[in-house]
Design a protein around this motif. Structure first.
Motif, PDB file in Angstrom:
ATOM      1  N   ALA A 169       0.833  -1.211   0.000  1.00 20.50           N
ATOM      2  CA  ALA A 169       0.000   0.000   0.000  1.00 20.50           C
ATOM      3  C   ALA A 169       0.866   1.258   0.000  1.00 20.50           C
ATOM      4  O   ALA A 169       0.569   2.234  -0.688  1.00 20.50           O
ATOM      5  CB  ALA A 169      -0.945  -0.001   1.190  1.00 20.50           C
ATOM      6  N   ASP A 170       1.960   1.232   0.766  1.00 17.62           N
ATOM      7  CA  ASP A 170       2.855   2.392   0.793  1.00 17.62           C
ATOM      8  C   ASP A 170       3.480   2.626  -0.575  1.00 17.62           C
ATOM      9  O   ASP A 170       3.659   3.763  -1.010  1.00 17.62           O
ATOM     10  CB  ASP A 170       3.938   2.200   1.850  1.00 17.62           C
ATOM     11  CG  ASP A 170       3.391   2.353   3.263  1.00 17.62           C
ATOM     12  OD1 ASP A 170       2.285   2.946   3.394  1.00 17.62           O
ATOM     13  OD2 ASP A 170       4.055   1.906   4.202  1.00 17.62           O
ATOM     14  N   CYS A 171       3.811   1.546  -1.283  1.00 21.93           N
ATOM     15  CA  CYS A 171       4.370   1.690  -2.630  1.00 21.93           C
ATOM     16  C   CYS A 171       3.354   2.325  -3.568  1.00 21.93           C
ATOM     17  O   CYS A 171       3.694   3.193  -4.371  1.00 21.93           O
ATOM     18  CB  CYS A 171       4.804   0.319  -3.169  1.00 21.93           C
ATOM     19  SG  CYS A 171       6.245  -0.346  -2.333  1.00 21.93           S
ATOM     20  N   TRP A 172       2.089   1.867  -3.444  1.00 22.64           N
ATOM     21  CA  TRP A 172       1.040   2.468  -4.283  1.00 22.64           C
ATOM     22  C   TRP A 172       0.864   3.946  -3.944  1.00 22.64           C
ATOM     23  O   TRP A 172       0.623   4.763  -4.830  1.00 22.64           O
ATOM     24  CB  TRP A 172      -0.281   1.716  -4.085  1.00 22.64           C
ATOM     25  CG  TRP A 172      -0.432   0.583  -5.043  1.00 22.64           C
ATOM     26  CD1 TRP A 172      -0.331  -0.739  -4.767  1.00 22.64           C
ATOM     27  CD2 TRP A 172      -0.683   0.699  -6.429  1.00 22.64           C
ATOM     28  NE1 TRP A 172      -0.501  -1.484  -5.898  1.00 22.64           N
ATOM     29  CE2 TRP A 172      -0.728  -0.608  -6.956  1.00 22.64           C
ATOM     30  CE3 TRP A 172      -0.861   1.758  -7.316  1.00 22.64           C
ATOM     31  CZ2 TRP A 172      -0.954  -0.896  -8.296  1.00 22.64           C
ATOM     32  CZ3 TRP A 172      -1.094   1.473  -8.653  1.00 22.64           C
ATOM     33  CH2 TRP A 172      -1.137   0.178  -9.134  1.00 22.64           C
ATOM     34  N   MET A 173       0.964   4.308  -2.714  1.00 27.55           N
ATOM     35  CA  MET A 173       0.840   5.729  -2.315  1.00 27.55           C
ATOM     36  C   MET A 173       1.953   6.570  -2.948  1.00 27.55           C
ATOM     37  O   MET A 173       1.716   7.667  -3.438  1.00 27.55           O
ATOM     38  CB  MET A 173       0.881   5.871  -0.786  1.00 27.55           C
ATOM     39  CG  MET A 173      -0.353   5.370  -0.094  1.00 27.55           C
ATOM     40  SD  MET A 173      -1.768   6.391  -0.426  1.00 27.55           S
ATOM     41  CE  MET A 173      -1.501   7.686   0.719  1.00 27.55           C
ATOM     42  N   VAL A 174       3.166   6.043  -2.920  1.00 30.01           N
ATOM     43  CA  VAL A 174       4.298   6.760  -3.538  1.00 30.01           C
ATOM     44  C   VAL A 174       4.059   6.902  -5.030  1.00 30.01           C
ATOM     45  O   VAL A 174       4.286   7.970  -5.619  1.00 30.01           O
ATOM     46  CB  VAL A 174       5.628   6.035  -3.222  1.00 30.01           C
ATOM     47  CG1 VAL A 174       6.765   6.601  -4.049  1.00 30.01           C
ATOM     48  CG2 VAL A 174       5.938   6.093  -1.745  1.00 30.01           C
ATOM     49  N   ILE A 175       3.592   5.827  -5.682  1.00 28.27           N
ATOM     50  CA  ILE A 175       3.312   5.879  -7.124  1.00 28.27           C
ATOM     51  C   ILE A 175       2.222   6.925  -7.409  1.00 28.27           C
ATOM     52  O   ILE A 175       2.323   7.718  -8.352  1.00 28.27           O
ATOM     53  CB  ILE A 175       2.914   4.489  -7.658  1.00 28.27           C
ATOM     54  CG1 ILE A 175       4.124   3.555  -7.620  1.00 28.27           C
ATOM     55  CG2 ILE A 175       2.349   4.576  -9.067  1.00 28.27           C
ATOM     56  CD1 ILE A 175       3.796   2.104  -7.894  1.00 28.27           C
ATOM     57  N   CYS A 176       1.172   6.943  -6.588  1.00 25.91           N
ATOM     58  CA  CYS A 176       0.088   7.917  -6.779  1.00 25.91           C
ATOM     59  C   CYS A 176       0.600   9.351  -6.609  1.00 25.91           C
ATOM     60  O   CYS A 176       0.228  10.249  -7.374  1.00 25.91           O
ATOM     61  CB  CYS A 176      -1.044   7.644  -5.778  1.00 25.91           C
ATOM     62  SG  CYS A 176      -1.976   6.155  -6.170  1.00 25.91           S
ATOM     63  N   LEU A 177       1.454   9.558  -5.631  1.00 25.77           N
ATOM     64  CA  LEU A 177       2.016  10.904  -5.431  1.00 25.77           C
ATOM     65  C   LEU A 177       2.872  11.327  -6.616  1.00 25.77           C
ATOM     66  O   LEU A 177       2.826  12.469  -7.058  1.00 25.77           O
ATOM     67  CB  LEU A 177       2.820  10.959  -4.136  1.00 25.77           C
ATOM     68  CG  LEU A 177       2.003  10.972  -2.852  1.00 25.77           C
ATOM     69  CD1 LEU A 177       2.914  10.875  -1.633  1.00 25.77           C
ATOM     70  CD2 LEU A 177       1.172  12.246  -2.769  1.00 25.77           C
ATOM     71  N   ILE A 178       3.661  10.399  -7.131  1.00 27.62           N
ATOM     72  CA  ILE A 178       4.503  10.718  -8.296  1.00 27.62           C
ATOM     73  C   ILE A 178       3.629  11.039  -9.496  1.00 27.62           C
ATOM     74  O   ILE A 178       3.865  12.020 -10.211  1.00 27.62           O
ATOM     75  CB  ILE A 178       5.475   9.542  -8.597  1.00 27.62           C
ATOM     76  CG1 ILE A 178       6.510   9.428  -7.477  1.00 27.62           C
ATOM     77  CG2 ILE A 178       6.145   9.739  -9.950  1.00 27.62           C
ATOM     78  CD1 ILE A 178       7.377   8.191  -7.549  1.00 27.62           C
TER      79      ILE A 178
END
Length: 189
Positions: A169-178
């Motif tokens: 989930a944290d990886c998806w959050m980083v991807i969404c922010l990028i």
């Protein structure tokens, strides 16, 4: 003894001051009562103690204008300083050098109309300024909503469907922010 300087007198000298006088006709102050001498000094442009033809002409013209104005109940434009004359000539619609009561009334009406127009323009400017502020607020709100909406949707998706695996989930959050940053920083067409 009163002295009148004659036309064509090449060596005319004022009897009191001894100054050389012009060759034009002129009247010495001595011709007038002593009580008028301070007034005559104000009229005497050259300060030579005599009234030359140009000074006398100016006095008579102004006096005639004032008499003519008095008879008709008007204001003689020539009785004012040159700066004021320029302003007053705007109101002299007949061009006769007099501001008649009808011309003065029209000037007052125009002045009242212009004050009313200025008041209306100020109110309109304030209303337009308020409208412009509201429009800018709407545009800013829409811009923030449109740019932030994808980030909110993606982060909500990640939180709902990937809640079990925190690292994933944290990886998806980083991807969404990028991706959201890329959307916000892309150049406008």
């Amino acid at each position: 003894m009163a002295t009148v300087v004659q036309v064509g007198s090449t060596n005319a000298v004022h009897p009191s001051t001894g100054r050389k006088l012009s060759q034009e006709p002129a009247l010495s102050f001595d011709l007038f009562p002593a009580a008028l001498h301070p007034t005559l000094r104000e009229i005497d442009d050259e300060g030579n103690g005599v009234l030359e033809i140009d000074e006398l002409t100016e006095i008579f013209e102004k006096y005639a204008d004032m008499k003519r104005a008095q008879k008709s109940g008007a204001i003689a434009v020539s009785s004012f300083s040159p700066d004021v004359q320029k302003t007053l000539k705007v109101f002299d619609s007949s061009g006769d050098g007099l501001i008649e009561p009808s011309e003065l009334q029209r000037a007052a009406e125009l002045y009242a109309d212009s004050r009313l127009m200025v008041s209306r323009l100020i109110k309109l400017s304030v209303a337009l300024l308020i409208f412009m502020g509201v429009m800018l607020g709407c545009i800013a709100g829409l811009t923030i909503t449109v740019c932030a909406l994808p980030l909110v949707c993606m982060s909500t998706f990640v939180q709902i469907f990937l809640k079990r695996n925190v690292i994933f989930a944290d990886c998806w959050m980083v991807i969404c922010l990028i991706l959201g940053t890329a959307v916000l920083s892309r150049p406008k067409p």
